[in-house]
Motif scaffolding. Structure first.
Motif, PDB file in Angstrom:
ATOM      1  N   SER A  29      33.803  44.799 -55.035  1.00 42.43           N
ATOM      2  CA  SER A  29      33.477  43.709 -55.958  1.00 42.43           C
ATOM      3  C   SER A  29      32.727  44.238 -57.178  1.00 42.43           C
ATOM      4  N   GLY A  55      33.622  41.608 -59.718  1.00 42.40           N
ATOM      5  CA  GLY A  55      34.071  40.398 -59.030  1.00 42.40           C
ATOM      6  C   GLY A  55      32.974  39.366 -58.896  1.00 42.40           C
ATOM      7  N   PRO A  57      37.994  39.270 -59.765  1.00 43.77           N
ATOM      8  CA  PRO A  57      37.533  39.586 -61.126  1.00 43.77           C
ATOM      9  C   PRO A  57      37.721  38.406 -62.078  1.00 43.77           C
TER      10      PRO A  57
END
Length: 787
Positions: free
Chosen positions: A286, A291, A362
């Protein structure tokens, strides 16, 4: 079908990126087995676990995950009676240490009152097998060698071995060092053959030393002989080494038995640490893709802001904004080839698969993602030579399969719907397919070249046009997705830009139907309006920033002026104070002189002297001091009508408060912090009036008449926010006159309950506290008696 969709949407390529962040082979296996889930609660739990992982990384930078090994096979073999070797036992000790260290790490976070739920629950089931870890490490060194300290017997045997080795070497060294011995040896060294100490003897002297030949050189010129003098000691050495091996096996078997006894705990540790490694692999991934955790829903609503395809390099990707599922359930995207239509489909599809795998996506914060029960995709050229299927036939076979399975909980992605056949028939088929999917209730995003579908969205509710932008000037796509605007056919504009003759272009335009021209003109008008709106918005933004800059400059200048004004006033006050002091001194001198006169003239009375002094004081200059502004405000606001809720200053106390209620025309009840008192109007200075008082003059602010609940529910709140809420609530409850209130903090991990009770112990308005009874909520509630 899901496997095919994952392949089309490049889900496996995304997993390759994810697997690089796993710390152990266990975590890598977990990633390899990862598939999207269709259970809402499971997906929500996966998202929450990823969020906790990112939170820990944000606060601590990293998590200690080293030392974890896949020991499942070794533990199972120990369980059925097999003997583990040294390296297998070291892996078990390393895994115990790694899990124990991670558990301590999470416990330290909880002590620091970091709000976590999933990770503490996971590590709670880890049994720290410190005794087994210590036994293994005391018996085996880091290189996998069993230590002398593993048992007294092994220590004794190895001392014997070292003694015999020393004796053998001593005898053989006496041979290699003697002058006669050196000439009979190929080299003055002692070596080992067949686990026995030997010396290299030249072939012609083989009978000189007696003993046994164990080996010879490749040329046959050297023989490796064990002399008679060391045969007995070598025999004793070999016997000792056999005993050593037997003792080592006994030690390993004993350790294996302890492992077998703890097999269930060890397999639990492996399972937990596999999940932990997976969580932090997701968290690291992430961070790599920037993200965020989306808001989940089961209504089919997707709203992804600044969405980016994770497989496209950051420097190349153009973020897109996509929305579907609220005002419309079908999105038809038109535009040129290589313009980004297919990338849009794959972005939405892959990000949805990632969400349903518990991964962050994202996008900008606050994006919405739907949990679908089925995800279908028909993207790319599926032509099959083996099956003798054309591109159209292959696509249609896939579409038929989709239409048989699709329902209202599905997401469907069509790329170039109806392509590969006659344009008229293809467009008609595309419209019919979209209508069918729409009626079923599924969410569908489709790309197309057909101009007939540009007007499709205008004639049907629940369908929206979109397009990918194309810059005619540069002849290149911008890859921006424009919702609500159909794509234009840029063939004529591009041809003209490339130098095609105007008469040919005009002739081509004459072959276009009036309806098509009308649609193209309408699209052109929409594009012009959009660009104009964007330009005006950019200009407005520039003007807004300029206005803000001017405002800041004016505030700064005003602040400087106020400072200069205060300095001037301060200097004036100091001068005036000096003048006043001088006048007082002179007055005292006059009074003293008058008293001297009184002594000589008894007819002058004391009260006459006092009156004279009073007149002198009244004659002092009217100075500007620090209270002058308040006095001016008081004069200005004498006629100001005061209302409950108004912010005021009680002049006699020099304290700010607010009016609770009006007693009569000349008196008001005023709330000063924790104290409520009656104050005369002349002692009040009006400061400000809140907006809610202006809208409703009858409303009171924070008194007995305001609504304050007897319960405060903190469940689901962040720790810091909860503490602030408790502070404010206790003040409101005291002002409301409550004697007893309840604070609901839930049971959970106990961190919130502990924090609330610590705060209550120190609070000035709390008399006593107790846990709730069984009927009141038990340990999930604290009952507070107020002073």
């Amino acid at each position: 079908m899901l496997e095919r969709v994952c392949r089309i949407l490049e889900y496996d390529k995304m997993k390759v990126q994810l697997i690089n962040h796993a710390s152990s082979s266990l975590g890598k296996q977990k990633v390899e087995q990862l598939t999207p889930s269709f259970d809402f609660e499971e997906i929500q739990h996966g998202q929450n676990s990823t969020y906790e992982g990112t939170k820990v990384l944000r606060l601590r930078g990293q998590a200690p995950l080293g030392g974890i090994r896949d020991i499942r096979a070794s533990v199972k073999r120990a369980k059925i009676g097999g003997m583990l070797n040294e390296l297998e036992l070291l892996d078990i000790a390393s895994t115990i240490y790694g899990s124990r260290r991670f558990k301590s790490f999470i416990e330290s976070l909880m002590e620091d009152e970091v709000e976590l739920a999933i990770l503490p629950e996971l590590v709670n089931d880890i049994v720290p097998l410190t005794d087994l870890e210590r036994e293994i490490k005391q018996s085996i060194d880091e290189n996998g060698e069993v230590l002398d300290s593993a048992s007294p017997t092994l220590r004794s045997i190895r001392q014997t071995i070292r003694s015999h080795e020393s004796s053998v070497r001593s005898k053989l060294e006496s041979i290699t060092r003697s002058s006669s011995g050196r000439k009979m040896l190929s080299d003055a060294i002692i070596t080992i053959r067949n686990e026995r100490y030997v010396i290299p003897v030249k072939q012609e002297y083989r009978g000189h030393f007696g003993g046994m030949v164990h080996d010879q050189s490749a040329s046959g010129a050297t023989l490796f002989i064990e002399p008679n003098a060391v045969v007995q000691i070598n025999n004793q050495l070999r016997e000792a080494r056999m005993k050593e091996k037997q003792e080592i096996n006994r030690i390993l078997q004993a350790l294996t038995s302890v492992v077998a006894e703890s097999s269930e705990e060890l397999l639990t540790v492996v399972s937990i640490m596999t999940e932990v490694d997976f969580i932090f692999a997701k968290a690291h991934y992430s961070n790599e893709i920037n993200g965020t955790q989306p808001k989940l829903n089961e209504d089919g609503y997707i709203q992804m802001t600044k969405a980016r395809h994770p497989l496209i390099p950051k420097e190349e990707i153009v973020p897109i904004d996509v929305e579907i599922g609220k005002d419309y359930s079908s999105l038809v995207i038109t535009g040129p080839n290589t313009g980004g239509k297919t990338v849009t489909l794959k972005t939405v599809g892959l990000l949805t698969l990632m969400v349903q795998s518990g991964l962050q996506i994202p996008c900008e914060e606050g994006s919405d993602a739907a949990v679908f029960q089925q995800i279908f995709a028909d993207i790319g050229d599926e032509q099959s030579i083996e099956q003798s299927l054309s591109t159209f036939s292959s696509h249609m076979t896939n579409i038929v399969d989709i239409l048989e399975r699709v329902d209202f909980q599905s997401l469907v992605l069509f790329d170039e719907l109806g392509a590969g056949t006659d344009p008229t028939e293809g467009a008609a088929l595309a419209i019919s397919i979209l209508d069918f999917v729409y009626k079923v209730g599924a969410k569908v995003i489709a790309t197309t070249h057909y101009s007939e579908l540009k007007g499709y969205a205008y004639n049907r509710d629940g369908v929206m046009n979109a397009s990918v932008e194309f810059n005619v000037e540069t002849l290149r796509p911008t890859y921006r997705l424009l919702i609500g605007v159909p794509g234009r056919s840029n063939a004529f504009a591009i041809s003209k830009r490339l130098g095609l003759r105007d008469d040919i272009i005009e002739e081509a335009k004459s072959h276009i139907t009036a309806d098509t021209n009308k649609v193209e003109n309408m699209i052109a008008s929409l594009e012009d309006s959009r660009k104009k709106a964007e330009q005006e918005m950019e200009q407005s933004e520039l003007l807004r920033k300029e206005a803000e800059r001017i405002h800041r400059d004016l505030e700064r200048e005003f602040g400087k002026l106020e400072q200069e004004k205060q300095k001037i006033l301060q200097v004036a006050e100091e001068k005036a104070e000096q003048s006043l002091k001088k006048a007082k001194d002179e007055a005292e001198e006059i009074i003293s002189h008058l008293r001297d006169i009184q002594k000589n003239n008894p007819n002058i009375k004391d009260h006459e002297l006092i009156e004279a002094k009073k007149r002198l004081e009244e004659a002092k200059p009217n100075l500007v001091n620090k209270n002058s502004k308040d006095k001016q405000k008081k004069v200005i606001s004498k006629n100001q009508k005061l209302l409950p809720g108004d912010e005021v200053k009680v002049i006699s106390f020099d304290q700010k408060g607010h009016i609770v209620e009006q007693v009569n025309e000349k008196e008001f009840f005023v709330q000063l912090g924790m104290m409520k008192m009656k104050v005369k109007k002349d002692d009040l200075l009006y400061i400000d009036r809140p907006k809610q008082v202006e809208k409703n003059p009858l409303a009171t602010v924070r008194g007995k008449e305001s609504h304050v609940s007897t319960e405060l529910d903190l469940r689901g709140e962040r720790f810091e926010d909860a503490m602030l809420q408790v502070e404010r609530y206790l003040d409101d409850a005291v002002l409301a006159g409550y004697h007893q209130v309840s604070i609901i903090h839930g049971k959970g991990t106990g961190a919130l309950r502990k924090g609330v009770q610590e705060l209550l112990k120190k609070h000035r308005n709390v008399n006593e506290t107790r846990m709730g009874s069984a009927g009141e909520g038990g340990s999930g509630i604290t009952v507070v008696t107020l002073k």
